[in-house]
Design an enzyme around this catalytic site. Sequence first.
Site, PDB file in Angstrom:
ATOM      1  CG  HIS A 138      44.291  48.496  -9.108  1.00  0.00           C
ATOM      2  ND1 HIS A 138      44.779  47.726  -8.005  1.00  0.00           N
ATOM      3  CD2 HIS A 138      44.077  47.681 -10.355  1.00  0.00           C
ATOM      4  CE1 HIS A 138      44.671  46.689  -8.342  1.00  0.00           C
ATOM      5  NE2 HIS A 138      44.375  46.303  -9.956  1.00  0.00           N
ATOM      6  CB  THR A 209      51.912  42.675  -4.744  1.00  0.00           C
ATOM      7  OG1 THR A 209      50.734  41.983  -5.315  1.00  0.00           O
ATOM      8  CG2 THR A 209      53.159  42.353  -5.503  1.00  0.00           C
ATOM      9  CG  ASN A 234      54.890  39.840   0.694  1.00  0.00           C
ATOM     10  OD1 ASN A 234      54.499  39.855   1.863  1.00  0.00           O
ATOM     11  ND2 ASN A 234      54.074  40.032  -0.298  1.00  0.00           N
TER      12      ASN A 234
END
Length: 268
Positions: A138, A209, A234
């Site tokens: 990104h 993520t 996560n």
Amino acid sequence: MSDCPDTRRFDAQTEVVLDAVADCLSAARRALFITGAGISADSGLPTYRGVGGLYDGEATEEGLRIEDALSGDMLRQRPDITWKYLIQIEENCRGAQPNAAHRAIARLDEHLERVLVFTQNVDGLHRAAGSREIIEIHGNLQELVCMRCRHEEAAVDLTGREVPPRCPACGGILRPNVVLFGEALSEAALDHFIEAFQEGFDIVFSIGTSSVFPYIVQPVLFAAGSGIPTVEINPSRTPLSEIVDFYLPLGAAEAMSAILARAGIGKV
């Protein structure tokens, strides 16, 4: 925010998973780390939704969805609006330092043949930690490019800049070297990743993520289906949690610190 030490005592099941991941990592020569905003949480950064998660679920002052305010179309039509929110994001990133998770991944460059970081983050913290091979899919918020003449410059701090910032070479409008909503990913970055993935990895990590983009999910799915050990770190479960070989419901810093300690690589 302080890093988590690697001496924490975990529950029995988590200890088993940490030991298993450490064993797989110790046997690996090539590791892939796919990272999202959660890896930077221990550096004090918000967990972004795309590039603008500071406004999750809320409209901007202009009554826009943040995806529209931070879109390529808006930048071209009303750069003042897009830059207003880019600067707010930059202010939240400013001064942040790599945490133990970033440093742990960078440390592995000294022990493995290849460590590739494929990150959604625009905060530059993997670079700051010293990782050698990084694909910032990104882009990076600390790099600016002129929309008119393609002049480039670094921008670690946007304090005092006019909004939108102007190019010192031609007076055109500068934009950050990031993928805004509605814009295509870099083909060169994707080609780099595909080539690396085809060369093969011995272990694949997904860290911090939400795993909603296909280009984030598919490499993990392929690895899992090919018998390559897969790990998800996560605190919140994602679509990958039931698919990976090892799921650790921990923060990135504490998990990576514990894994490296168990792999005999030491503290970070």
